[in-house]
Motif scaffolding. Structure first.
Motif, mmCIF file in Angstrom:
data_model
loop_
_atom_site.group_PDB
_atom_site.id
_atom_site.type_symbol
_atom_site.label_atom_id
_atom_site.label_comp_id
_atom_site.label_asym_id
_atom_site.label_seq_id
_atom_site.Cartn_x
_atom_site.Cartn_y
_atom_site.Cartn_z
ATOM 1 N N LYS A 30 54.565 -5.364 -11.084
ATOM 2 C CA LYS A 30 53.798 -5.203 -9.850
ATOM 3 C C LYS A 30 53.289 -3.776 -9.646
ATOM 4 N N ASP A 31 54.113 -2.801 -9.996
ATOM 5 C CA ASP A 31 53.754 -1.411 -9.696
ATOM 6 C C ASP A 31 52.514 -0.932 -10.441
ATOM 7 N N SER A 32 52.323 -1.429 -11.634
ATOM 8 C CA SER A 32 51.143 -1.001 -12.381
ATOM 9 C C SER A 32 50.437 -2.245 -12.916
ATOM 10 N N SER A 33 50.075 -3.090 -11.980
ATOM 11 C CA SER A 33 49.503 -4.393 -12.333
ATOM 12 C C SER A 33 48.147 -4.254 -13.013
ATOM 13 N N MET A 34 47.714 -5.348 -13.653
ATOM 14 C CA MET A 34 46.370 -5.391 -14.227
ATOM 15 C C MET A 34 45.328 -4.995 -13.177
ATOM 16 N N ALA A 35 45.448 -5.582 -11.991
ATOM 17 C CA ALA A 35 44.453 -5.323 -10.940
ATOM 18 C C ALA A 35 44.389 -3.838 -10.604
ATOM 19 N N LYS A 36 45.551 -3.202 -10.458
ATOM 20 C CA LYS A 36 45.574 -1.766 -10.115
ATOM 21 C C LYS A 36 44.919 -0.932 -11.198
ATOM 22 N N GLN A 37 45.088 -1.345 -12.448
ATOM 23 C CA GLN A 37 44.544 -0.541 -13.550
ATOM 24 C C GLN A 37 43.034 -0.706 -13.703
ATOM 25 N N VAL A 38 42.524 -1.906 -13.417
ATOM 26 C CA VAL A 38 41.082 -2.109 -13.633
ATOM 27 C C VAL A 38 40.250 -1.761 -12.391
ATOM 28 N N ALA A 39 40.845 -1.856 -11.211
ATOM 29 C CA ALA A 39 40.074 -1.682 -9.963
ATOM 30 C C ALA A 39 39.225 -0.402 -9.930
ATOM 31 N N PRO A 40 39.748 0.740 -10.386
ATOM 32 C CA PRO A 40 38.926 1.957 -10.325
ATOM 33 C C PRO A 40 37.640 1.881 -11.143
ATOM 34 N N LEU A 58 48.791 -18.154 -17.087
ATOM 35 C CA LEU A 58 49.724 -17.050 -17.320
ATOM 36 C C LEU A 58 49.433 -15.837 -16.441
ATOM 37 N N TYR A 59 48.161 -15.434 -16.356
ATOM 38 C CA TYR A 59 47.859 -14.135 -15.738
ATOM 39 C C TYR A 59 46.774 -14.167 -14.664
ATOM 40 N N LEU A 60 46.087 -15.300 -14.510
ATOM 41 C CA LEU A 60 44.928 -15.304 -13.622
ATOM 42 C C LEU A 60 45.283 -15.114 -12.159
ATOM 43 N N GLN A 61 46.276 -15.873 -11.677
ATOM 44 C CA GLN A 61 46.537 -15.889 -10.237
ATOM 45 C C GLN A 61 46.841 -14.499 -9.697
ATOM 46 N N ALA A 62 47.718 -13.771 -10.386
ATOM 47 C CA ALA A 62 48.110 -12.440 -9.917
ATOM 48 C C ALA A 62 46.906 -11.510 -9.898
ATOM 49 N N LEU A 63 46.118 -11.551 -10.949
ATOM 50 C CA LEU A 63 44.940 -10.677 -11.039
ATOM 51 C C LEU A 63 43.932 -11.017 -9.951
ATOM 52 N N GLU A 64 43.651 -12.316 -9.799
ATOM 53 C CA GLU A 64 42.664 -12.770 -8.821
ATOM 54 C C GLU A 64 43.102 -12.409 -7.395
ATOM 55 N N ASP A 65 44.360 -12.713 -7.070
ATOM 56 C CA ASP A 65 44.835 -12.468 -5.702
ATOM 57 C C ASP A 65 44.774 -10.990 -5.350
ATOM 58 N N GLU A 66 45.193 -10.166 -6.296
ATOM 59 C CA GLU A 66 45.257 -8.736 -5.964
ATOM 60 C C GLU A 66 43.855 -8.136 -5.884
ATOM 61 N N LEU A 67 42.961 -8.536 -6.774
ATOM 62 C CA LEU A 67 41.583 -8.016 -6.701
ATOM 63 C C LEU A 67 40.874 -8.519 -5.447
ATOM 64 N N ALA A 68 41.237 -9.726 -4.998
ATOM 65 C CA ALA A 68 40.578 -10.312 -3.823
ATOM 66 C C ALA A 68 40.837 -9.500 -2.554
ATOM 67 N N GLU A 69 41.863 -8.653 -2.584
ATOM 68 C CA GLU A 69 42.108 -7.775 -1.429
ATOM 69 C C GLU A 69 40.996 -6.742 -1.281
ATOM 70 N N GLN A 70 40.314 -6.425 -2.387
ATOM 71 C CA GLN A 70 39.289 -5.378 -2.378
ATOM 72 C C GLN A 70 37.880 -5.897 -2.626
ATOM 73 N N PHE A 71 37.774 -7.012 -3.371
ATOM 74 C CA PHE A 71 36.465 -7.451 -3.868
ATOM 75 C C PHE A 71 36.231 -8.934 -3.566
ATOM 76 N N THR A 72 34.966 -9.353 -3.667
ATOM 77 C CA THR A 72 34.647 -10.780 -3.676
ATOM 78 C C THR A 72 34.889 -11.273 -5.101
ATOM 79 N N VAL A 73 35.902 -12.104 -5.285
ATOM 80 C CA VAL A 73 36.323 -12.488 -6.631
ATOM 81 C C VAL A 73 36.090 -13.980 -6.865
ATOM 82 N N LYS A 74 35.392 -14.290 -7.932
ATOM 83 C CA LYS A 74 35.237 -15.681 -8.341
ATOM 84 C C LYS A 74 35.737 -15.822 -9.769
ATOM 85 N N VAL A 75 35.987 -17.065 -10.176
ATOM 86 C CA VAL A 75 36.615 -17.308 -11.476
ATOM 87 C C VAL A 75 35.812 -18.345 -12.257
#
Lengths: 369, 369
Positions: A30-40, A58-75
């Motif tokens: 969680k601390d250094s998630s995919m979303a945190k690393q790519v967001a910048p 495996l990995y979509l839900q966590a990435l999608e949910d966390e990015l959705a806090e900042q962006f309009t995210v579609k899959v």
């Protein structure tokens, strides 16, 4: 504990822009998630994640949910497999982008292996004549091979990677911990590309692999991270010299002309790309030996290291004329003569058509069945 | 006689390479045929001519026969019309290339109008990640508009030019004598783009057009050649500053956001692109006047010159909300706000979203029916 985790990066320089490859083994925490690393590296507010039905659970839900806090995210979830690397899948990506009214500010994220990366990259290159994309390669093969070089594209019914573009990502996140869920065959397929770099560029790296390959196969993530970084650096150096493959970059296709024959003949997806390349590298090594460049001992050394990676060292049975015909469709053909990448010695490759055609026929007539 | 024929050229500088536009009025004669003019720019020995079923009967045979003396020449004839500017046509080009085993050395030649040029360019951009192409534009619109800028692509069912790439030709041959066979409506459509350059860049050129438009409409090839050269030079200057349209190049889309609404609503191919742009430029001029930038006299001056070119000055009846929705799919939209190219004065355009939305609604509610 956290201090012992592998975390490294390198910068790839291209004609259009520079971008980082971040190599880590903790992006599923969680601390250094995919979303945190790519967001910048996401410029606008629109994100389309492209993945496949194997990687998504495996990995979509966590990435999608966390990015959705900042962006309009579609899959856009595509079916998994090289056989879907085609125009139909590209159209699905276009349709998803159009359905959301996404515009030039969109960032595409490729979450998956090389097939997802190649297709997402080509969709990014061609949607509105080019939008940003980010790669999160989840296979060893795509971490070492697709992270650098900007080659994107799809297959044509008559040939592999015939349609595509050169298009560079904004960043690449290679997370070694995704390799824990990778099937063993796919791990081996990635090892094939890693061995390729040793064979064409650096005999000392082959020695390193002989010492470390067992640890890599046992999923030592730090050793895998080190191997990925070395390969990305080798490739970045080559691509910096020759982005559009008019010269030295062609050497990276070592084993690929033979390998393409195997993949095309067997139908895409039956042999993994890396498996076909492994058998293809052995064919290229044998031809190099018949010409007199490699010794038999060196050919056997190559065979041993491939076997250490649980890789096939012989092609399936393919009629020689069929193989020659399939080579005729390969992009490495110049003016109708078959040009191949062969080894002058271990660590030194050349592109050449200066060989006796009978020796090529001999190699093509040797197979596993 | 021969000395009086118009023959001129200019060089276009792009990030990837420089290329010439040759403007002539004699390339259908034998001494300086199309084939003779393009042959020096063909690098390999493989040529695929892409054309459509309207242009093929006029110019294909001579070009094909003469090039076949030097090169391996194949032909791909597509159906004529904007409604065929889609993935299906691109696939036909790919299939033709694959059927001939053509490789990276192939040169594609686009023989036809903007649709043929855009599709051939995109096929060239994406076949084997990019091969050479040459343009022989046979409509006035494509001679002034598609010869410079490297925009290639196709339509998506939900939007015009949504799929494509920036890809530069090796040379452009604009032969004024092909305009003799051009339908009158298509000549006018080209005139619309010529007027556009005057409106956004050069009031003196508008005066020149007011004096010369009658001769152009009567097919004075030297006057047409001069107009084509001026427009290519205007566009080349803009594109040199901003190849990927991050800034000033957007001004070239004057009239196009309104025009895209007309084209999309009416279905591709019913209104010609230039006709839609003409009506769109009038809408943009009227909005510019409502904002207080243009005078009513200037709007009427624009209307008069468009009428001199036999162009429509009003859009068809389109519901205002429908028009706004269609604008939402246009590439010029940034962050959800409608940005338009408007005139500060004749010869000076700006990209802006700084206008009262009610004024836009007023303009959209005015139509011909």
């Amino acid at each position: 504990m956290a201090t012992s985790l592998f975390h490294d990066s390198l910068t790839v320089r291209t004609q259009s822009h520079d971008y980082p490859i971040i190599i880590t083994e903790d992006a599923t925490s969680k601390d250094s998630s995919m979303a945190k690393q790519v967001a910048p590296y996401i410029k606008g507010c629109q994100v389309l994640i492209v993945t496949n039905d194997t990687v998504a659970p495996l990995y979509l839900q966590a990435l999608e949910d966390e990015l959705a806090e900042q962006f309009t995210v579609k899959v856009c979830v595509l079916p998994d497999g090289e056989q879907y690397k085609n125009q139909t899948s590209i159209d699905q990506i276009y349709d998803a982008l159009m359905a959301e009214h996404f515009n030039r500010d969109v960032t595409l994220i490729a979450l998956g292996g090389g097939v997802v990366g190649d297709m997402t990259g080509f969709a990014a290159a061609s949607f509105m004549r080019g939008v940003n994309f980010i790669q999160i390669p989840t296979t060893l093969l795509s971490q070492v091979d697709s992270s650098v070089g900007g080659k994107t594209g799809i297959n044509h019914a008559q040939g592999k990677n015939m349609i595509g573009a050169f298009w560079q990502p904004q960043m690449v996140l290679a997370d070694m911990s995704t390799l824990k869920t990778l099937p063993a065959r796919e791990l081996s397929a990635g090892v094939a590309e890693i061995i390729k770099y040793a064979l064409i560029m650096d005999e000392a790296f082959l020695t390193w692999l002989e010492e470390n390959l067992t640890a890599m196969m046992a999923l030592d993530l730090a050793v895998l991270g080190e191997a990925v970084k070395r390969c990305c650096q080798y490739k970045a150096d080559v691509v910096a010299q020759d982005e559009r493959e008019s010269g030295v970059r062609a050497l990276l296709n070592f084993g690929h002309t033979f390998g393409h024959v195997i993949e095309t003949h067997q139908g895409y997806g039956n042999w993994l790309h890396g498996e076909a390349v492994a058998a293809g590298m052995m064919q290229a090594a044998k031809l190099s030996q018949k010409i007199g460049w490699l010794t038999l001992d060196e050919v056997e050394r190559i065979e041993r290291v491939l076997m250490l990676g649980n890789l096939p060292t012989k092609p399936p049975a393919i009629d020689v004329q069929t193989a020659l015909d399939l080579m005729g469709h390969d992009k490495k053909v110049k003016h109708g003569q078959i040009r191949l990448i062969l080894l002058k010695s271990i660590g030194s490759a050349v592109v050449t058509n200066d060989f006796d055609n009978d020796l090529l026929l001999e190699v093509l007539s040797q197979h596993s069945a």
